[in-house]
Motif scaffolding. Structure first.
Motif, short mmCIF file in Angstrom:
data_model
loop_
_atom_site.label_atom_id
_atom_site.label_comp_id
_atom_site.label_asym_id
_atom_site.label_seq_id
_atom_site.Cartn_x
_atom_site.Cartn_y
_atom_site.Cartn_z
N VAL A 92 0.99 -1.40 0.01
CA VAL A 92 -0.05 -0.09 0.07
C VAL A 92 0.78 1.03 -0.08
N THR A 93 1.92 1.35 0.85
CA THR A 93 2.70 2.54 0.99
C THR A 93 3.40 2.85 -0.28
N SER A 94 3.85 1.62 -0.81
CA SER A 94 4.76 1.77 -2.10
C SER A 94 3.80 2.46 -3.47
N ALA A 95 2.60 1.87 -3.36
CA ALA A 95 1.46 2.30 -4.11
C ALA A 95 1.25 3.60 -4.27
N VAL A 96 0.73 4.17 -2.91
CA VAL A 96 0.53 5.49 -2.95
C VAL A 96 1.46 6.62 -3.14
N GLN A 97 2.75 6.19 -2.74
CA GLN A 97 3.94 6.96 -2.94
C GLN A 97 4.24 7.06 -4.34
N SER A 98 3.96 5.94 -5.38
CA SER A 98 4.52 6.14 -6.74
C SER A 98 3.05 6.49 -7.67
N SER A 100 0.70 4.49 -8.52
CA SER A 100 0.30 3.43 -9.34
C SER A 100 0.14 1.93 -8.31
N GLY A 101 -0.61 1.19 -9.01
CA GLY A 101 -0.90 0.00 -8.14
C GLY A 101 -2.05 -0.67 -8.06
N PRO A 102 -2.41 -1.48 -7.48
CA PRO A 102 -3.85 -2.13 -7.40
C PRO A 102 -4.89 -0.89 -7.05
N ASP A 103 -6.23 -1.45 -7.81
CA ASP A 103 -7.27 -0.64 -7.76
C ASP A 103 -8.00 -0.77 -6.27
N ILE A 104 -7.86 -1.91 -5.53
CA ILE A 104 -8.42 -2.09 -4.26
C ILE A 104 -7.25 -2.81 -3.49
N PHE A 105 -7.15 -2.47 -2.21
CA PHE A 105 -6.35 -3.06 -1.32
C PHE A 105 -7.39 -3.71 -0.29
N ASN A 106 -7.39 -4.81 0.19
CA ASN A 106 -8.20 -5.63 1.13
C ASN A 106 -7.30 -5.07 2.69
N VAL A 107 -7.75 -4.24 3.28
CA VAL A 107 -6.49 -3.83 4.30
C VAL A 107 -7.00 -4.39 5.59
N LEU A 108 -6.08 -4.44 6.63
CA LEU A 108 -6.43 -4.97 7.85
C LEU A 108 -6.58 -3.92 8.90
N ASN A 109 -7.11 -4.12 10.21
CA ASN A 109 -7.13 -3.28 11.16
C ASN A 109 -7.49 -1.88 10.83
N ASN A 110 -6.83 -1.05 11.62
CA ASN A 110 -7.36 0.35 11.15
C ASN A 110 -6.17 1.06 10.40
N TRP A 111 -5.78 0.41 9.17
CA TRP A 111 -4.65 0.71 8.38
C TRP A 111 -5.31 1.87 7.42
N PRO A 112 -6.64 1.87 7.15
CA PRO A 112 -7.31 2.98 6.34
C PRO A 112 -6.75 4.13 6.93
N MET A 329 -10.23 -0.99 0.41
CA MET A 329 -9.96 0.71 0.22
C MET A 329 -9.60 0.97 -1.20
N MET A 330 -10.05 1.92 -1.59
CA MET A 330 -9.51 2.38 -3.06
C MET A 330 -8.84 3.51 -3.12
N PRO A 331 -7.61 3.49 -3.52
CA PRO A 331 -6.80 4.71 -3.60
C PRO A 331 -7.08 5.70 -4.65
N ALA A 332 -6.92 7.04 -4.33
CA ALA A 332 -7.12 7.97 -5.21
C ALA A 332 -6.73 8.15 -6.48
N TYR A 333 -5.46 7.11 -6.75
CA TYR A 333 -4.69 7.16 -7.73
C TYR A 333 -5.32 6.55 -8.84
N SER A 334 -6.25 5.48 -8.41
CA SER A 334 -6.83 4.38 -9.49
C SER A 334 -7.47 5.34 -10.90
N ARG A 335 -6.94 4.82 -11.94
CA ARG A 335 -7.75 5.17 -13.14
C ARG A 335 -8.92 4.47 -13.33
N ASN A 336 -9.31 3.58 -12.62
CA ASN A 336 -10.52 2.89 -13.00
C ASN A 336 -11.44 3.02 -11.96
N GLN A 337 -11.73 4.43 -11.37
CA GLN A 337 -12.66 4.64 -10.58
C GLN A 337 -14.01 4.34 -10.70
N ASP A 338 -14.63 4.59 -11.76
CA ASP A 338 -16.09 4.01 -11.98
C ASP A 338 -16.17 2.78 -12.04
#
Length: 445
Positions: A92-98, A100-112, A329-338
């Motif tokens: 997740v950290t690598s993707a949001v910094q760059s 680009s990456g997955p359109d959805i992360f199934n995250v644990l705990n209070n990571w969001p 969690m859907m990162p804001a960088y995703s180009r497939n938002q719709d």
């Protein structure tokens, strides 16, 4: 191995782009009413990153049947990638910094909460799911909502209770699972003398370590902060006493190799017959049912018939649980938002989610309350402790909110390390002072 992520990385990740505007109405109902999949650009693919599920049948369902149905119903190709849960946060950290990456992360705990500024606003989807399915559990909302908006859509909650060998506990005088920590230590001491110790990880791993150490602290009256969310109170007589107890429990009753265990080592130890009890989801029991002839007792009978589940023992302040919430969690960088929003509505819809829920066999409960009434709970009384598990949980950050600071403390294993250092020989008072100082630094940041 888990990759560490420091606070600077968190803050850098939080500086990502703001969430894109929400799409118009329609949702799943609009798709069904149109009698055809929506028209997306040819080859639209949604990349969903998840953990390697402890129930393999669920991953198989997603990759095969659910992926095929997603393409038929939505016109979207679904790419389900699974990795060790300890590796998700680094991804997740690598993707949001760059960007680009997955359109959805199934995250644990209070990571969001750590990625609030880089997470797309999914309030519309979350509110629709809640309204249709009896509302979210409080623990699910606490980790995925920042007080203003939904940072992720709560998906499931893995309940953690003690898997234990019923016959072995009966042999040392406990016809029921111990109700207090002192009874638990007494039973464990007698079992360890028979070569059947308790098994508990105190390693830096995402699930079984923090879901043991936080409730232990709470049950003695310890906590990280006051309700104001600012006043750090970890260094208290109550917390120190909980650490003292842990050192006695570890010495008298536990397999001391647990310091190096992750969330799978205790499963293997239990199924091999080398430990008598361990805090876990229902995966041990489910695996023993899947291969009954492979997991046998010392008498040659199926181990599944000797496994039961017990709730967390009580301390002076009561009994508490920390169950593992998962959110999409859907990162804001995703180009497939719709397309991603449509997929989230679809996968969280009752009919689609139910198919996944059934394959879990109670290992995960839904994030909404409606799933307590599912017929699956009538099939096996051994699984009943998980049915209402999400109602009795707390989340890290208590008595404050489960915000980004509380999430950082979980990620850095501050509370777990406090206990681990003490059982390795550091004085309980020193272990607590050092943990308090680290918590104070995080809350002051």
């Amino acid at each position: 191995m888990r990759h560490s992520v420091d606070r600077r990385q968190f803050l850098a990740a939080a500086g990502g782009a703001s969430a894109m505007a929400r799409i118009g109405g329609g949702g799943l109902a609009g798709i069904l009413a149109s009698a055809q999949a929506p028209a997306y650009a040819q080859g639209t693919t949604i990349h969903w990153l998840r953990w390697n599920d402890f129930v393999p049948a669920s991953d198989q369902l997603l990759r095969r049947e659910i992926a095929q149905e997603c393409q038929r119903a939505l016109g979207i190709r679904l790419n389900v990638e699974t990795v060790n849960a300890n590796d998700i946060q680094a991804r997740v950290t690598s993707a949001v910094q760059s960007g680009s990456g997955p359109d959805i992360f199934n995250v644990l705990n209070n990571w969001p909460q750590l990625y609030a500024q880089s997470a797309a606003d999914v309030s519309d989807i979350a509110e629709e799911v809640a309204a249709a399915q009896g509302g979210f559990y409080e623990v699910a909302k606490a980790v995925a909502h920042d007080g203003r908006r939904w940072l992720a859509v709560p998906f499931s909650i893995v309940g953690n209770t003690f898997a234990y060998r019923k016959s072995w506990f009966e042999e040392v005088g406990y016809a029921e699972f111990p109700r207090t920590w002192e009874q638990f230590r007494d039973a464990g001491q007698k079992l360890k003398a028979k070569g059947r110790p308790l098994g508990q990880t105190l390693g830096q791993t995402f699930g079984d370590a923090p879901t043991f150490t936080y409730p232990l602290m709470w049950s003695f009256g310890g906590k990280e902060v006051e309700a104001d969310g600012r006043t750090v109170v970890l260094n208290s007589p109550e917390t120190v006493e909980s650490v003292r107890f842990m050192t006695r429990l570890w010495r008298d009753a536990c397999d001391e190799g647990g310091l190096a265990w992750d969330d799978s080592n205790n499963n293997r130890a239990f199924l091999s017959g080398t430990i008598s009890a361990t805090l876990n989801g229902a995966s041990i029991y489910i695996e023993s049912m899947r291969r009954p002839q492979s997991y046998l007792t010392d008498r040659g009978t199926p181990m599944k018939d000797d496994i039961r589940h017990g709730v967390m023992p009580a301390g002076p302040a009561g009994s508490f649980h920390f169950h593992l919430p998962f959110s999409n969690m859907m990162p804001a960088y995703s180009r497939n938002q719709d397309a991603t929003r449509r997929f989230l509505r679809w996968i969280h819809s009752k009919d689609v989610f139910e198919r996944w829920f059934v394959t879990q066999r109670g290992f995960s409960v839904g994030a909404t309350t409606v799933w307590e009434q599912h017929p699956i709970w009538n099939e096996d009384p051994v699984m009943l402790p998980y049915r209402n598990a999400a109602r009795v949980g707390r989340v890290p950050g208590y008595a404050g909110t489960s915000n980004a600071k509380a999430a950082e403390i979980v990620t850095k294993y501050v509370i777990t390390n406090m206990y681990a250092r003490a059982v390795q020989g550091i004085a309980p008072e020193q272990a607590v002072r050092e943990a308090h100082a680290e918590v104070a630094r995080i809350y002051a940041g």
